[in-house]
Design a protein around this motif. Structure first.
Motif, PDB file in Angstrom:
ATOM      1  N   LEU A 105      -2.540   0.787  -1.554  1.00 11.17           N
ATOM      2  CA  LEU A 105      -2.985   3.001  -2.188  1.00 11.17           C
ATOM      3  C   LEU A 105      -2.208   2.715  -2.416  1.00 11.17           C
ATOM      4  CD1 LEU A 105      -0.322   4.280  -0.700  1.00 11.17           C
ATOM      5  CD2 LEU A 105      -1.423   3.460   1.967  1.00 11.17           C
ATOM      6  N   ALA A 106      -2.458   4.667  -3.427  1.00  4.15           N
ATOM      7  CA  ALA A 106      -1.933   4.629  -3.808  1.00  4.15           C
ATOM      8  C   ALA A 106      -1.848   6.103  -3.620  1.00  4.15           C
ATOM      9  CB  ALA A 106      -2.588   4.910  -5.289  1.00  4.15           C
ATOM     10  N   THR A 107      -0.474   6.679  -4.424  1.00  3.84           N
ATOM     11  CA  THR A 107      -0.313   8.484  -3.623  1.00  3.84           C
ATOM     12  C   THR A 107       0.763   8.430  -4.705  1.00  3.84           C
ATOM     13  OG1 THR A 107       1.042   9.352  -1.292  1.00  3.84           O
ATOM     14  CG2 THR A 107       2.094   6.821  -2.598  1.00  3.84           C
ATOM     15  N   ASN A 108       1.011  10.455  -4.106  1.00  2.73           N
ATOM     16  CA  ASN A 108       1.953  10.839  -5.026  1.00  2.73           C
ATOM     17  C   ASN A 108       2.959  11.558  -4.211  1.00  2.73           C
ATOM     18  OD1 ASN A 108       0.653  12.861  -4.364  1.00  2.73           O
ATOM     19  ND2 ASN A 108      -0.345  13.275  -6.064  1.00  2.73           N
ATOM     20  N   GLY A 109       2.446  11.293  -3.471  1.00  5.92           N
ATOM     21  CA  GLY A 109       3.548  12.261  -1.872  1.00  5.92           C
ATOM     22  C   GLY A 109       3.136  13.675  -1.681  1.00  5.92           C
ATOM     23  N   ARG A 110       2.372  14.020  -1.893  1.00  8.08           N
ATOM     24  CA  ARG A 110       0.932  14.700  -1.614  1.00  8.08           C
ATOM     25  C   ARG A 110      -0.778  14.137  -1.188  1.00  8.08           C
ATOM     26  NH1 ARG A 110       3.477  17.922  -5.608  1.00  8.08           N
ATOM     27  NH2 ARG A 110       0.784  18.100  -6.753  1.00  8.08           N
ATOM     28  N   ASP A 111      -0.845  13.628  -2.448  1.00 11.27           N
ATOM     29  CA  ASP A 111      -2.642  13.196  -2.097  1.00 11.27           C
ATOM     30  C   ASP A 111      -1.983  11.222  -2.211  1.00 11.27           C
ATOM     31  OD1 ASP A 111      -3.991  16.165  -2.872  1.00 11.27           O
ATOM     32  OD2 ASP A 111      -3.115  15.347  -4.519  1.00 11.27           O
ATOM     33  N   THR A 112      -3.006  10.811  -1.535  1.00 13.96           N
ATOM     34  CA  THR A 112      -3.326   9.535  -1.217  1.00 13.96           C
ATOM     35  C   THR A 112      -4.471   9.240  -1.356  1.00 13.96           C
ATOM     36  OG1 THR A 112      -1.469   9.744   0.547  1.00 13.96           O
ATOM     37  CG2 THR A 112      -3.256   7.561   0.200  1.00 13.96           C
ATOM     38  N   ILE A 113      -4.813   7.937  -2.012  1.00 16.31           N
ATOM     39  CA  ILE A 113      -6.154   6.978  -2.313  1.00 16.31           C
ATOM     40  C   ILE A 113      -5.935   6.007  -1.474  1.00 16.31           C
ATOM     41  CG2 ILE A 113      -7.603   5.849  -3.912  1.00 16.31           C
ATOM     42  CD1 ILE A 113      -6.574   8.463  -5.830  1.00 16.31           C
ATOM     43  N   TYR A 114      -7.056   5.008  -1.208  1.00 14.82           N
ATOM     44  CA  TYR A 114      -6.985   4.160  -0.335  1.00 14.82           C
ATOM     45  C   TYR A 114      -7.632   3.186  -1.357  1.00 14.82           C
ATOM     46  CZ  TYR A 114      -5.398   7.101   2.927  1.00 14.82           C
ATOM     47  OH  TYR A 114      -4.223   8.194   3.811  1.00 14.82           O
ATOM     48  N   ILE A 115      -7.274   1.775  -1.382  1.00 14.60           N
ATOM     49  CA  ILE A 115      -7.963   0.660  -1.347  1.00 14.60           C
ATOM     50  C   ILE A 115      -8.501   0.021  -1.185  1.00 14.60           C
ATOM     51  CG2 ILE A 115      -8.083  -0.359  -3.531  1.00 14.60           C
ATOM     52  CD1 ILE A 115      -5.616   1.190  -5.100  1.00 14.60           C
ATOM     53  N   ASN A 116     -10.099  -0.497  -0.774  1.00 14.16           N
ATOM     54  CA  ASN A 116     -10.151  -1.402   0.354  1.00 14.16           C
ATOM     55  C   ASN A 116     -10.902  -2.312  -0.645  1.00 14.16           C
ATOM     56  OD1 ASN A 116      -9.450  -0.911   2.461  1.00 14.16           O
ATOM     57  ND2 ASN A 116     -10.224   1.241   2.711  1.00 14.16           N
ATOM     58  N   PRO A 117     -10.945  -3.563  -0.111  1.00 12.08           N
ATOM     59  CA  PRO A 117     -11.910  -4.728  -1.237  1.00 12.08           C
ATOM     60  C   PRO A 117     -13.038  -4.136  -0.687  1.00 12.08           C
ATOM     61  CG  PRO A 117     -10.216  -5.708   0.582  1.00 12.08           C
ATOM     62  CD  PRO A 117     -10.155  -4.196   0.449  1.00 12.08           C
ATOM     63  N   LEU A 118     -13.897  -4.726  -2.329  1.00  9.70           N
ATOM     64  CA  LEU A 118     -15.239  -4.665  -1.233  1.00  9.70           C
ATOM     65  C   LEU A 118     -15.541  -6.167  -1.564  1.00  9.70           C
ATOM     66  CD1 LEU A 118     -17.046  -1.771  -3.062  1.00  9.70           C
ATOM     67  CD2 LEU A 118     -16.674  -1.720  -0.783  1.00  9.70           C
ATOM     68  N   SER A 119     -16.346  -7.210  -1.038  1.00  3.44           N
ATOM     69  CA  SER A 119     -17.544  -8.942  -1.102  1.00  3.44           C
ATOM     70  C   SER A 119     -18.737  -9.088  -0.722  1.00  3.44           C
ATOM     71  CB  SER A 119     -16.931  -9.233  -0.188  1.00  3.44           C
ATOM     72  OG  SER A 119     -15.233  -9.409  -0.302  1.00  3.44           O
ATOM     73  N   ILE A 120     -19.418  -9.650  -2.007  1.00  2.00           N
ATOM     74  CA  ILE A 120     -21.170  -8.946  -1.671  1.00  2.00           C
ATOM     75  C   ILE A 120     -21.053 -10.897  -0.705  1.00  2.00           C
ATOM     76  CG2 ILE A 120     -20.941  -8.365  -4.053  1.00  2.00           C
ATOM     77  CD1 ILE A 120     -21.055 -11.012  -5.503  1.00  2.00           C
ATOM     78  N   ARG A 121     -22.166 -10.873  -0.523  1.00  2.00           N
ATOM     79  CA  ARG A 121     -22.204 -12.795   0.384  1.00  2.00           C
ATOM     80  C   ARG A 121     -24.094 -12.187   0.335  1.00  2.00           C
ATOM     81  NH1 ARG A 121     -20.122 -15.027   5.057  1.00  2.00           N
ATOM     82  NH2 ARG A 121     -21.275 -17.033   4.879  1.00  2.00           N
ATOM     83  N   LYS A 122     -24.876 -11.731  -0.575  1.00  2.00           N
ATOM     84  CA  LYS A 122     -26.090 -12.178  -0.978  1.00  2.00           C
ATOM     85  C   LYS A 122     -26.117 -11.531  -2.380  1.00  2.00           C
ATOM     86  CE  LYS A 122     -27.842  -9.544   3.744  1.00  2.00           C
ATOM     87  NZ  LYS A 122     -29.333  -8.992   3.910  1.00  2.00           N
TER      88      LYS A 122
END
Length: 274
Positions: free
Chosen positions: A188-205
């Motif tokens: 995640l990334a945050t500035n103390g007020r706002d937060t951005i969540y970071i999640n991985p994406l994977s391919i199988r097809k």
């Protein structure tokens, strides 16, 4: 070892006419704009009206196989059967910094990567060759941290970015002797007020050259989804080196997300190697 197998598999699939692409959801694609990142994984990046300075890198340090336990008592017994047991501890770290601007505002990025891998190795004393040893992962820890500085811009707080990937055989009570460190890291990334969540994406097809869809025998890291409390704001495509931005972002929001995305592309320790 596993990374080598993955890369061989990718090369084989590409040679067979397989096209691997990150699948961006249609609902988001209709509300987003794609920007190709020129120079991704290089020392200078640019896209649209955004560009980075030259990336200044510190020393990329790797300590292969240092600091493991010796298992003296166990090896007194194992050696009678022609087996030697050792523990290896591999450490790797790197750091870099750069600035990023949209022509009006400038951010400063200071980033660090640290990785530690502990393995048990069983070696046949009188044998040599590919199948004469076996490694078992015990612990893996990767930490990526960055400060995204806003300088003297009034009313703007610095952002802190953190991404981790941790595996611990003992803590997870994992009986699988073939466990491996997965590519996916979260954060995640945050500035103390706002937060951005970071999640991985994977391919199988995958998309084959004849237009049909094929299925890989394993998942591959293909990118990251960035979201906040309102929903997805960006998708970072590690394969084609693109960033999809939500169209309703304010210029400063887009610059902040661009700093996060370019920092992920700039990594050397944890590199998807597309």
């Amino acid at each position: 070892m596993r990374n080598a197998v993955l890369m061989m598999g990718i090369a084989c699939l590409m040679g067979c006419g397989t096209s691997m692409k990150l699948a961006v959801p249609d609902a988001f694609k209709q509300q987003a704009t794609m920007q190709h990142v020129d120079g991704a994984r290089g020392n200078k990046m640019s896209f649209a009206n955004i560009s980075t300075s030259e990336i200044t890198r510190g020393v990329h340090v790797s300590y292969p196989g240092w600091g493991g336990r010796a298992f003296f008592l166990q090896n007194l017994i194992l050696n009678k059967y022609g087996i030697q047991k050792n523990e290896t501890v591999e450490k790797e770290k790197a750091r870099f910094r750069y600035t990023i601007t949209d022509g009006k505002n400038t951010l400063e990025v200071y980033a660090n990567e640290k990785q530690v891998t502990k393995k048990l190795e069983y070696q046949l004393i009188k044998e040599t060759g590919y199948f004469s040893s076996f490694e078992q992962l015990q612990h893996y820890q990767y930490i990526f941290s960055a400060i995204i500085g806003t300088g003297n811009m009034p009313g703007r707080n610095n952002w802190e970015l953190m991404m981790t990937n941790i595996y611990d055989r003992e803590a997870e009570h994992d009986p699988n002797p073939f466990a491996y460190a997965k590519q996916e890291d979260n954060g995640l990334a945050t500035n103390g007020r706002d937060t951005i969540y970071i999640n991985p994406l994977s391919i199988r097809k995958t998309e084959l050259s004849n237009g049909k869809t094929g299925k890989l025998p394993f998942k591959l890291l293909s990118g990251y989804e960035l979201s906040n409390s309102d929903g997805v704001v960006a998708i970072v495509d590690m394969i084609d080196r693109n960033v999809w931005f939500y169209n309703e972002l304010e210029p400063m929001e887009k610059l902040n997300i661009s700093a996060i995305a370019t920092a992920m592309f700039a990594r050397k320790v944890h590199d998807a190697k597309w």
